[in-house]
Scaffold this motif. Structure first.
Motif, PDB file in Angstrom:
ATOM      1  N   THR A   1      17.361 105.860   1.869  1.00  0.00           N
ATOM      2  CA  THR A   1      18.626 106.436   2.351  1.00  0.00           C
ATOM      3  C   THR A   1      18.617 107.951   2.211  1.00  0.00           C
ATOM      4  O   THR A   1      19.039 108.684   3.117  1.00  0.00           O
ATOM      5  CB  THR A   1      19.814 105.844   1.576  1.00  0.00           C
ATOM      6  OG1 THR A   1      19.826 104.427   1.732  1.00  0.00           O
ATOM      7  CG2 THR A   1      21.122 106.419   2.090  1.00  0.00           C
ATOM      8  N   PHE A   2      18.124 108.453   1.071  1.00  0.00           N
ATOM      9  CA  PHE A   2      18.053 109.895   0.854  1.00  0.00           C
ATOM     10  C   PHE A   2      17.114 110.566   1.855  1.00  0.00           C
ATOM     11  O   PHE A   2      17.288 111.744   2.192  1.00  0.00           O
ATOM     12  CB  PHE A   2      17.576 110.196  -0.565  1.00  0.00           C
ATOM     13  CG  PHE A   2      18.625 109.934  -1.618  1.00  0.00           C
ATOM     14  CD1 PHE A   2      19.971 109.858  -1.289  1.00  0.00           C
ATOM     15  CD2 PHE A   2      18.274 109.773  -2.956  1.00  0.00           C
ATOM     16  CE1 PHE A   2      20.932 109.623  -2.238  1.00  0.00           C
ATOM     17  CE2 PHE A   2      19.233 109.535  -3.926  1.00  0.00           C
ATOM     18  CZ  PHE A   2      20.568 109.459  -3.562  1.00  0.00           C
ATOM     19  N   ARG A   3      16.132 109.829   2.310  1.00  0.00           N
ATOM     20  CA  ARG A   3      15.169 110.385   3.257  1.00  0.00           C
ATOM     21  C   ARG A   3      15.645 110.296   4.704  1.00  0.00           C
ATOM     22  O   ARG A   3      14.924 110.683   5.617  1.00  0.00           O
ATOM     23  CB  ARG A   3      13.835 109.663   3.125  1.00  0.00           C
ATOM     24  CG  ARG A   3      13.088 109.987   1.821  1.00  0.00           C
ATOM     25  CD  ARG A   3      11.790 109.216   1.759  1.00  0.00           C
ATOM     26  NE  ARG A   3      10.992 109.602   0.584  1.00  0.00           N
ATOM     27  CZ  ARG A   3       9.848 109.034   0.243  1.00  0.00           C
ATOM     28  NH1 ARG A   3       9.356 108.037   0.986  1.00  0.00           N
ATOM     29  NH2 ARG A   3       9.189 109.442  -0.837  1.00  0.00           N
ATOM     30  N   GLY A   4      16.835 109.770   4.911  1.00  0.00           N
ATOM     31  CA  GLY A   4      17.364 109.725   6.267  1.00  0.00           C
ATOM     32  C   GLY A   4      17.538 108.337   6.826  1.00  0.00           C
ATOM     33  O   GLY A   4      17.908 108.175   7.988  1.00  0.00           O
ATOM     34  N   GLY A   5      17.283 107.315   6.018  1.00  0.00           N
ATOM     35  CA  GLY A   5      17.496 105.948   6.469  1.00  0.00           C
ATOM     36  C   GLY A   5      16.253 105.318   7.066  1.00  0.00           C
ATOM     37  O   GLY A   5      15.148 105.879   7.008  1.00  0.00           O
TER      38      GLY A   5
END
Length: 457
Positions: free
Chosen positions: A337-341
């Motif tokens: 999620t932190f990486r953009g999903g």
């Protein structure tokens, strides 16, 4: 006429059995085991006083044994006879091994057919991902249990023989081997294994047993059969790698913290500190043994143990907690999620969305149970102001079926004993198992509503 009545009774039992889904059957079987254990432990022959220990104390001990917890409101070494201790040992073995696994072995010996309902129940109890090869899996489980416990019993018997004699050494070796492999944590000494904090043989044997039991049968079978990292399943890779990482990190933190504590490591030499740090790092993730006084540890160390107890062992093992693979799945989902999903991946494999949702459900429901139990105990035990860490420790230990205690369990009030008993039962079965058991059928909505956004964070 008697024959007809017996046939009607049998038909009624079969009808009742097949009306229950696997999770409901598991709850019924566990309840029956606990009931039988309670009745046996209430008998005067189980108590050193020659009188019954009472219904609540017997029920608490039986639940703790069947749920392989290790918490006890009585002293196992002082308050129970050899008969009572043996009953506890048998309950631990059945609870840790699994009633259905034992039933399958008996059915194989008697050449009985194992039906679809039984196979579904076996799949639920062993947490197998497939309904195929379950009978073979139960046979492997029995072999693994027999091998680990018998070898450990032999080693401990030989080791303790000079100080105890062959008879007591064998009994103590067998009891602690069963207790350790099934991650129960029951000990036949009031202070646990504190006397053996610097004994390398006892430390090695006990650690090997509860770590092996905590890893789970599926992981052990793959280690024996496949033996190469690239051939392991995603489950095995996650369990092994995450267990190694958390053990190293936990050892470093605990060693540094307790090295500043004169009440624990301050009393030990260098070798004893090393062994004690490893033991206390690995123990809270599955078992309830201790080689140092938990109540004398620093609050930071005690809180670290709470975290490890909540995480627990691996799915499919004899340990408790929310399971380390569950936590890893949520960590991976968070990183993604932190990486953009996108999709969650690990070791070249994609983690199914359903697994992520189940992991989230397990962790959230477990947090709610622990917090509610802690809140209830602060009320019943009147310990809100000065002893909240102690209450949280006991609640987490009961739910995670770890069995470590800061001393609160033996001083519990009657309502407190009931609360902790229910918590141990819920923790052993798991919140999801209870939820599935209470759900009469799966209800999936056929209505597709318009999508709308919710602000998060």
């Amino acid at each position: 006429m008697n024959v007809r009545n017996k046939l009607n009774q049998k038909a009624g039992l079969l009808a009742f059995r097949y009306q229950l889904n696997p999770p409901q059957m598991i709850i019924v079987i566990f309840a029956l085991l606990i009931g039988c254990g309670t009745l046996l432990l209430m008998m005067p022959f189980s108590s050193t006083s020659g009188h019954s220990i009472g219904f609540i104390n017997a029920l608490f001990t039986a639940i703790s044994a069947v749920c392989v917890n290790g918490l006890s409101v009585l002293d196992l070494s002082d308050d129970f006879t050899v008969a009572g201790q043996t009953i506890v040992m048998i309950l631990v073995q059945i609870g840790g091994l699994g009633f259905m696994t034992i039933s399958v072995i008996i059915a194989i010996i008697m050449r009985k057919r194992i039906g679809l309902k039984d196979r579904l129940l076996i799949q639920q109890t062993t947490q197998s991902s497939s309904a195929q090869g379950l009978v073979r899996l139960c046979i492997y489980i029995m072999i693994i249990v027999f091998a680990f416990e018998s070898i450990a019993t032999l080693i401990l018997t030989v080791h303790w023989q000079p100080s105890m004699g062959w008879g007591d050494a064998f009994y103590y070796g067998l009891f602690h081997s069963i207790s350790a492999f099934n991650n129960a944590g029951f000990a036949l000494w009031s202070e646990g294994l504190v006397a053996y904090v610097g004994d390398p043989i006892v430390n090695f044997v006990v650690i090997t047993l509860f770590v092996a039991g905590g890893l789970g049968y599926i992981v052990i079978i793959e280690l024996i059969q496949k033996r190469r990292w690239r051939k392991f399943s995603l489950h095995t890779k996650i369990v092994l790698s995450s267990s190694f990482i958390i053990s190293i990190i936990g050892f470093g933190i605990l060693f540094l913290l307790e090295s500043m504590n004169p009440s624990t490591f301050g009393l030990l030499n260098g070798n004893e500190r090393f062994q004690a740090a490893w033991f206390q790092t690995l123990v809270p993730r599955s078992s309830g043994f201790n080689t140092i006084d938990i109540t004398s540890m620093l609050p930071a160390s005690q809180f670290l143990l709470i975290i490890f107890m909540f995480i627990g062992a691996a799915s499919g093992g004899t340990g408790g907690g929310v399971k380390i693979n569950t936590v890893v799945v949520l960590i991976l989902a968070t990183i993604t999620t932190f990486r953009g999903g996108g999709k969650v991946h690990a070791f070249g494999r994609r983690v199914p969305d359903g697994s992520i949702l189940r992991a989230l459900a397990v962790v959230m429901s477990s947090i709610m149970v622990v917090l509610l139990v802690a809140l209830a105990l602060t009320i019943t035990e009147e310990l809100l102001e000065d002893h909240f860490l102690e209450v949280l420790f006991e609640a987490t230990s009961a739910f995670s079926t770890t069995g470590l205690s800061m001393g609160l369990t033996k001083d519990l009030s009657l309502p407190g004993k009931i609360i902790v008993s229910i918590t141990m039962f819920i923790g052993r079965l798991g919140p999801l198992t209870l939820a599935y058991a209470l759900a009469t059928r799966k209800q999936q909505s056929r209505i597709n509503y318009p999508e709308d956004n919710i602000l998060i964070g």
